[in-house]
Design a protein around this motif. Structure first.
Motif, PDB file in Angstrom:
ATOM      1  N   MET A 240       0.836  -1.210   0.000  1.00  0.00           N
ATOM      2  CA  MET A 240       0.000   0.000   0.000  1.00  0.00           C
ATOM      3  C   MET A 240       0.870   1.259   0.000  1.00  0.00           C
ATOM      4  SD  MET A 240      -2.950  -1.255  -0.339  1.00  0.00           S
ATOM      5  CE  MET A 240      -3.914   0.230  -0.219  1.00  0.00           C
ATOM      6  N   LYS A 241       1.954   1.239   0.736  1.00  0.00           N
ATOM      7  CA  LYS A 241       2.864   2.393   0.761  1.00  0.00           C
ATOM      8  C   LYS A 241       3.481   2.602  -0.622  1.00  0.00           C
ATOM      9  CE  LYS A 241       6.826   4.346   3.157  1.00  0.00           C
ATOM     10  NZ  LYS A 241       7.776   4.179   4.266  1.00  0.00           N
ATOM     11  N   LYS A 242       3.924   1.522  -1.251  1.00  0.00           N
ATOM     12  CA  LYS A 242       4.523   1.629  -2.583  1.00  0.00           C
ATOM     13  C   LYS A 242       3.510   2.128  -3.616  1.00  0.00           C
ATOM     14  CE  LYS A 242       8.301  -1.644  -2.180  1.00  0.00           C
ATOM     15  NZ  LYS A 242       8.919  -2.862  -2.724  1.00  0.00           N
ATOM     16  N   VAL A 243       2.281   1.670  -3.498  1.00  0.00           N
ATOM     17  CA  VAL A 243       1.234   2.124  -4.416  1.00  0.00           C
ATOM     18  C   VAL A 243       0.944   3.606  -4.182  1.00  0.00           C
ATOM     19  CG1 VAL A 243      -1.220   1.886  -5.003  1.00  0.00           C
ATOM     20  CG2 VAL A 243       0.219  -0.147  -4.808  1.00  0.00           C
ATOM     21  N   ALA A 244       0.835   4.007  -2.919  1.00  0.00           N
ATOM     22  CA  ALA A 244       0.565   5.417  -2.594  1.00  0.00           C
ATOM     23  C   ALA A 244       1.665   6.336  -3.114  1.00  0.00           C
ATOM     24  CB  ALA A 244       0.393   5.588  -1.083  1.00  0.00           C
ATOM     25  N   LEU A 245       2.896   5.856  -3.092  1.00  0.00           N
ATOM     26  CA  LEU A 245       4.029   6.650  -3.577  1.00  0.00           C
ATOM     27  C   LEU A 245       4.214   6.562  -5.092  1.00  0.00           C
ATOM     28  CD1 LEU A 245       6.593   5.830  -0.746  1.00  0.00           C
ATOM     29  CD2 LEU A 245       5.418   8.026  -1.150  1.00  0.00           C
ATOM     30  N   GLY A 246       3.427   5.717  -5.742  1.00  0.00           N
ATOM     31  CA  GLY A 246       3.540   5.568  -7.189  1.00  0.00           C
ATOM     32  C   GLY A 246       4.670   4.655  -7.621  1.00  0.00           C
ATOM     33  N   GLU A 247       5.213   3.874  -6.704  1.00  0.00           N
ATOM     34  CA  GLU A 247       6.326   2.969  -7.008  1.00  0.00           C
ATOM     35  C   GLU A 247       5.851   1.623  -7.545  1.00  0.00           C
ATOM     36  OE1 GLU A 247       8.452   2.686  -3.331  1.00  0.00           O
ATOM     37  OE2 GLU A 247       9.049   4.802  -3.370  1.00  0.00           O
ATOM     38  N   THR A 248       4.586   1.289  -7.294  1.00  0.00           N
ATOM     39  CA  THR A 248       3.995   0.032  -7.752  1.00  0.00           C
ATOM     40  C   THR A 248       2.649   0.335  -8.391  1.00  0.00           C
ATOM     41  OG1 THR A 248       5.054  -1.192  -5.948  1.00  0.00           O
ATOM     42  CG2 THR A 248       3.170  -2.247  -6.990  1.00  0.00           C
ATOM     43  N   ARG A 249       2.369  -0.333  -9.514  1.00  0.00           N
ATOM     44  CA  ARG A 249       1.116  -0.111 -10.241  1.00  0.00           C
ATOM     45  C   ARG A 249       0.093  -1.181  -9.863  1.00  0.00           C
ATOM     46  NH1 ARG A 249       0.723   1.089 -15.830  1.00  0.00           N
ATOM     47  NH2 ARG A 249       0.555  -1.142 -16.055  1.00  0.00           N
ATOM     48  N   ALA A 250      -1.136  -0.736  -9.610  1.00  0.00           N
ATOM     49  CA  ALA A 250      -2.209  -1.665  -9.258  1.00  0.00           C
ATOM     50  C   ALA A 250      -2.459  -2.667 -10.385  1.00  0.00           C
ATOM     51  CB  ALA A 250      -3.486  -0.907  -8.937  1.00  0.00           C
ATOM     52  N   GLU A 251      -2.338  -2.218 -11.625  1.00  0.00           N
ATOM     53  CA  GLU A 251      -2.576  -3.122 -12.757  1.00  0.00           C
ATOM     54  C   GLU A 251      -1.654  -4.333 -12.691  1.00  0.00           C
ATOM     55  OE1 GLU A 251      -1.845   0.129 -13.072  1.00  0.00           O
ATOM     56  OE2 GLU A 251      -3.726   0.983 -13.759  1.00  0.00           O
ATOM     57  N   ASP A 252      -0.402  -4.114 -12.296  1.00  0.00           N
ATOM     58  CA  ASP A 252       0.540  -5.223 -12.187  1.00  0.00           C
ATOM     59  C   ASP A 252       0.160  -6.155 -11.038  1.00  0.00           C
ATOM     60  OD1 ASP A 252       1.967  -4.110 -14.325  1.00  0.00           O
ATOM     61  OD2 ASP A 252       3.294  -2.988 -12.979  1.00  0.00           O
ATOM     62  N   LEU A 253      -0.288  -5.574  -9.929  1.00  0.00           N
ATOM     63  CA  LEU A 253      -0.700  -6.385  -8.783  1.00  0.00           C
ATOM     64  C   LEU A 253      -1.934  -7.217  -9.103  1.00  0.00           C
ATOM     65  CD1 LEU A 253      -0.314  -3.669  -6.001  1.00  0.00           C
ATOM     66  CD2 LEU A 253       1.192  -5.636  -6.390  1.00  0.00           C
ATOM     67  N   LEU A 254      -2.865  -6.629  -9.849  1.00  0.00           N
ATOM     68  CA  LEU A 254      -4.125  -7.323 -10.137  1.00  0.00           C
ATOM     69  C   LEU A 254      -3.934  -8.522 -11.056  1.00  0.00           C
ATOM     70  CD1 LEU A 254      -6.435  -4.217 -10.404  1.00  0.00           C
ATOM     71  CD2 LEU A 254      -6.645  -6.084  -8.746  1.00  0.00           C
TER      72      LEU A 254
END
Length: 184
Positions: free
Chosen positions: A70-84
């Motif tokens: 969640m921290k990485k997503v909030a900072l824009g370091e990880t994309r939700a599309e990749d996680l999904l």
């Protein structure tokens, strides 16, 4: 059995959608969410969710992994599309007794936002799909109130585009996109 996650972050396009997508990527069910932004460019997003597989209870390191993601997503370091892409799959509720999606548009109630009220059959990733549709239309979610009752999602979005209410044509186009986002 309900978990609550609160995030304070600098606002950016797709932030709410990304956070909802990250939660969905863990196979968690969002049952309530609230999001608020301020003029300084910060948001407070609060998600309440269920863990039907009890993975957070049975595997304590998974809770810390959720926090880190969640921290990485909030900072824009990880994309939700990749996680999904790696989201655990669950059987969707049957169509029997399914809820026909509706989207209401209210241009009058709020002074500075256009309101969209979505009622639909809940499904994994629904909130992500709705929020992403809003972001793809170049709109910003100023406030969102999300509630899930049984298999019925009731989501209200206060939306702006470039800091103002949407024009009637823009609101109708977004309404169509939100209806499409309700479909599996």
């Amino acid at each position: 059995g309900v978990f609550t996650l609160t995030i304070l972050a600098q606002d950016r396009p797709f932030l709410f959608a990304s956070l909802a997508g990250a939660i969905a990527s863990f196979g968690l069910n969002i049952v309530r969410a609230e999001a608020f932004s301020n003029r300084a460019g910060y948001v407070v997003d609060c998600f309440s969710f269920l863990d039907p597989a009890r993975s957070l209870d049975l595997n304590p390191p998974e809770l810390e992994r959720l926090r880190l993601v969640m921290k990485k997503v909030a900072l824009g370091e990880t994309r939700a599309e990749d996680l999904l892409k790696h989201r655990p799959t669950r059987k969707a509720p049957g169509r029997a007794g399914g809820i026909e999606p509706t989207v209401g548009v209210d241009m009058e109630s709020a002074a500075s936002t256009t309101l969209f009220e979505v009622m639909a059959q809940d499904r994994p990733g629904l909130l992500y799909s709705l929020a992403a549709a809003i972001s793809r239309h170049g709109c910003n979610i100023e406030v969102v109130l999300v509630d899930t009752e049984a298999h019925k999602a009731i989501d209200v979005f206060h939306v702006t585009k470039q800091g103002s209410k949407l024009a009637r044509e823009e609101a109708e186009a977004l309404k169509t996109a939100l209806l499409a986002a309700c479909l599996p």
